[in-house]
Write a protein that holds these residues in place. Structure first.
Motif, PDB file in Angstrom:
ATOM      1  N   SER A  39      -8.003  -1.390  14.833  1.00  0.00           N
ATOM      2  CA  SER A  39      -8.400  -1.392  13.212  1.00  0.00           C
ATOM      3  C   SER A  39      -9.495  -1.078  12.807  1.00  0.00           C
ATOM      4  O   SER A  39      -9.537  -0.426  11.779  1.00  0.00           O
ATOM      5  N   VAL A  40     -10.608  -1.021  13.902  1.00  0.00           N
ATOM      6  CA  VAL A  40     -11.921  -0.377  13.645  1.00  0.00           C
ATOM      7  C   VAL A  40     -11.877   0.966  13.403  1.00  0.00           C
ATOM      8  O   VAL A  40     -12.519   1.771  12.549  1.00  0.00           O
ATOM      9  N   GLU A  41     -10.906   1.687  14.528  1.00  0.00           N
ATOM     10  CA  GLU A  41     -10.588   3.073  14.194  1.00  0.00           C
ATOM     11  C   GLU A  41     -10.036   3.611  12.835  1.00  0.00           C
ATOM     12  O   GLU A  41     -10.522   4.512  12.396  1.00  0.00           O
ATOM     13  N   ARG A  42      -9.132   2.531  12.504  1.00  0.00           N
ATOM     14  CA  ARG A  42      -8.524   3.097  11.057  1.00  0.00           C
ATOM     15  C   ARG A  42      -9.652   2.943  10.167  1.00  0.00           C
ATOM     16  O   ARG A  42      -9.405   3.687   9.156  1.00  0.00           O
ATOM     17  N   LEU A  43     -10.362   1.970  10.019  1.00  0.00           N
ATOM     18  CA  LEU A  43     -11.407   1.900   9.128  1.00  0.00           C
ATOM     19  C   LEU A  43     -12.526   3.031   8.990  1.00  0.00           C
ATOM     20  O   LEU A  43     -12.796   3.687   8.238  1.00  0.00           O
ATOM     21  N   LYS A  44     -12.635   3.564  10.110  1.00  0.00           N
ATOM     22  CA  LYS A  44     -13.471   4.755  10.434  1.00  0.00           C
ATOM     23  C   LYS A  44     -13.142   5.974   9.879  1.00  0.00           C
ATOM     24  O   LYS A  44     -13.582   6.756   9.157  1.00  0.00           O
ATOM     25  N   LYS A  97     -14.435   8.225   6.717  1.00  0.00           N
ATOM     26  CA  LYS A  97     -14.561   9.669   6.857  1.00  0.00           C
ATOM     27  C   LYS A  97     -13.907  10.374   5.744  1.00  0.00           C
ATOM     28  O   LYS A  97     -14.317  11.404   5.298  1.00  0.00           O
ATOM     29  N   GLN A  98     -12.840   9.838   5.387  1.00  0.00           N
ATOM     30  CA  GLN A  98     -11.948  10.605   4.324  1.00  0.00           C
ATOM     31  C   GLN A  98     -12.518  10.248   2.797  1.00  0.00           C
ATOM     32  O   GLN A  98     -12.483  11.395   2.239  1.00  0.00           O
ATOM     33  N   ALA A  99     -12.914   9.092   2.781  1.00  0.00           N
ATOM     34  CA  ALA A  99     -13.371   8.472   1.367  1.00  0.00           C
ATOM     35  C   ALA A  99     -14.684   8.533   1.108  1.00  0.00           C
ATOM     36  O   ALA A  99     -15.167   8.849  -0.126  1.00  0.00           O
TER      37      ALA A  99
END
Length: 304
Positions: A289-294, A298-300
């Motif tokens: 979940s943390v990796e998804r948030l990262k 990075k994209q936004a």
């Protein structure tokens, strides 16, 4: 003699599964062969003569043979159980594994598939593929049910294999699962899965498969489903949406848990659904979940 008693103990008193008993026996036979190689004078004739030095030397040999730390740890766990048993039986007075530190195992994030792509495949929303993913016959219905059940409940391979018709309560929309250590748990079913279960049950009856097997899931000929069949089904359909090497039933279990966490589900609730003994086993999914948030950050974010 000592090994035979130990195997009887874990098989009949501890009631370990046949697979676990076989693994313990294999580990012990490998260790004893290391202590007393064939065509040599035995260096150890009684368990009391085994020291932590013997065990450490075996660990070194295993790791020199490129055995993964996780596999070495499993073998050391077998030795711990064996010597604990001998201590209880009064055959030894010192447990040589008490001075053994297991090698550190690198933490790998659970492998998952894209839940949107998986849902799209199950819902028939794959525009790039002209032919239907799941064929319109008993086999296609069974295959779809396997994927839906694994993704919709987070069951383990052994658990889905063991499901019986009486474990499914379509009225309450629940399924009873027998997990590790013979621990039962109840998992809720979503409405689509309930409808699919009804269709599959009717298809089994029309094929005259409903009385052919002990398990709910069956083969193309009506026999009880087996682990390799479930593996092949999962690998076949995940290949449509994923290029990663790992395509196993456990990937769908990981995807189930990660999807719940990403949607805000409570970690304790996920623990209960998965049948974990403690919360630490469930917390691994927070890393995904943390990796998804990262990735989103990075994209936004303009400063990412």
């Amino acid at each position: 003699m000592f090994l035979d008693k130990f195997i009887e103990y874990i098989r009949f008193e501890k009631r370990y599964s046949p697979h676990t008993v076989s693994a313990y026996q294999s580990d012990m036979e490998q260790f004893l062969l290391f202590l007393n190689p064939p065509n040599t004078t035995p260096s150890v004739s009684h368990p009391s003569e085994i020291s932590h030095h013997h065990i450490r030397n075996w660990m070194v040999e295993l790791m020199d043979n490129k055995l993964l730390a996780r596999s070495v740890n499993r073998k050391i766990a077998t030795l711990r159980k064996y010597f604990k048993f001998l201590l209880q039986e009064g055959e030894i007075t010192i447990n040589p594994t008490s001075r053994i530190n297991a090698p550190k195992v690198p933490k790998n994030l659970p492998t998952i598939v894209d839940s949107d792509k998986l849902t799209g495949m199950l819902d028939g929303r794959m525009d790039a593929i002209e032919d239907p993913i799941f064929t319109n016959n008993f086999k296609g219905l069974r295959d779809k049910l396997v994927i839906e059940m694994l993704f919709g409940t987070g069951m383990r391979l052994a658990e889905i294999i063991g499901i019986k018709e009486e474990d499914i309560n379509l009225y309450e929309k629940t399924i009873k699962v027998l997990g590790k250590r013979n621990k039962q748990r109840i998992i809720p079913l979503n409405s689509e899965l309930v409808q699919l279960l009804k269709r599959y049950t009717e298809a089994k009856k029309s094929e005259n498969f409903h009385n052919n097997s002990v398990t709910f899931l069956v083969t193309d000929k009506g026999a009880s489903a087996y682990p390799k069949l479930i593996y092949l089904i999962v690998q076949k359909y995940l290949s449509h949406i994923s290029t990663q090497d790992k395509k196993s039933p456990h990937v769908l279990r990981h995807t189930f848990a990660t999807s719940l966490l990403n949607k805000g589900a409570d970690l304790n609730a996920i623990k209960e659904l998965l049948g974990h003994a403690n919360l630490s086993a469930t917390q691994i999914y927070t890393h995904n979940s943390v990796e998804r948030l990262k990735s989103i950050y990075k994209q936004a974010h303009p400063k990412a």
